[in-house]
Design a protein around this motif. Sequence first.
Motif: not given
Length: 454
Positions: A29-33, A341-344, A346-352, A357-361
């Motif tokens: 996840x850190x490597x993606x953020x 970075x903040x939005x992603x 929250x989405x990835x760490x908190x909301x799992x 790519x789609x999420x980012x898009x």
Amino acid sequence: MVNDSTMDTHNNQPYNDKVDNRTDKEKAIDAWLPITSSRNAKWWYSAFHNVTAMVGAGVLSLPYAMSELGWGPGVTVLVISWIITLYTLWQMVEMHEMVPGKRFDRYHELGQHAFGEKLGLYIVVPQQLVVEVSVNIVYMVTGGKSLHKFHELVCKDKHNCKDIKLTYFIMIFASVHFVLSHLPNFNSISGVSLAAAVMSLSYSTIAWSAAVKKGVQPDVQYGYKPKSAVGTVFNFFSALGDVAFAYAGHNVVLEIQATIPSTPGKPSKGPMWKGVIVAYIVVALCYFPVALIGYWMYGNAVSDNILISLNKPTWLIAMANIFVVIHVIGSYQIYAMPVFDMIETVLVKKLKFTPSFMLRFITRNLYVALTMFIAICFPFFGGLLGFFGGFAFAPTTYFLPCIMWLSIVKPRKWSLSWITNWICIILGVALMIVSPIGGLRSIIVQAKTYEFFS
């Protein structure tokens, strides 16, 4: 201290067993953020990221701020702001790796270390978000206005040229960001950022040199403009906010430093500080000539964007407006990256959500669309700067780093460091209180004559 041999090869980040107990999933996840994904930046990346973050459209409103402050107070405020913000920036660069083997890659992580897990988030995140989102909105307006001005200058033939609404120019400007926002991290926008930094120096130079060429205007006046004392005081407050807005790079400084590799022998603060010094010299070369020469030539008749006061030679001013557009494209990206970075996070760490790519898009396009919509609705440039400048920039730039320093480093009472920090805090709090008042008043004054989607 951490042993050099224990390197997290992916992040090029030293760690020991006590510190880096992240699971493989967390590392992925850190490597993606966007902030933590790439750590191979050079010191000059820090220089031009900082120039792009600092020298925003704010520089063009400095002569106008000078006209509301007057010679003495104006020069004093400019110089003191330059010194204080350089000092608080140094503190943040130092605090990035205060804890051996750990890096505070984001402003709020440092806040959490200083004020505690929960409180740190509540103090820093809202302010940082207000700063970054408001900068993005103001830059949407600036980009649109500069394109509009360019169109006016180039299109002199009224028969063949249609008058196009500012709204459409803001949309044209936003269309670039629907593409650029998909660059994954800070290092991937370094080319955009370099172009933006070069442009900021270019249009600042055009602004003051064109003013010099025009010479001092025949009926120039340096007194305060409004007839009423109340108007003068409010404008003075608003101008303080404009100056605060001009020094707003602190909100992204830890995020920029996070991209520089670090080992115990060679911590990232060395190259980062080198970059900051270069950036601050460029900032001085941009700000002081524009502010002082612009005011000297036009006095209190100067427009809130100096390029609007200068109409001749047409090709040069048209070119300067395009430079502003290119610069603001880079600045928008620099300030949007921590928001992404903040939005992603929250989405990835908190909301799992799964990093994809789609999420980012979807998230990034929605963000660009939102800032575009707000910019179209409220394009009053000057008042917005004063309001946001005091309200959120003063804390994150002038005194939050000092409070964190007092909390983490705990300098001795009445020592030089202690006194310096308290002076910065007092000045910063005063600025935070008075400048939104002035900015809000000028928004209200402008809003009286304003029509939606004009």
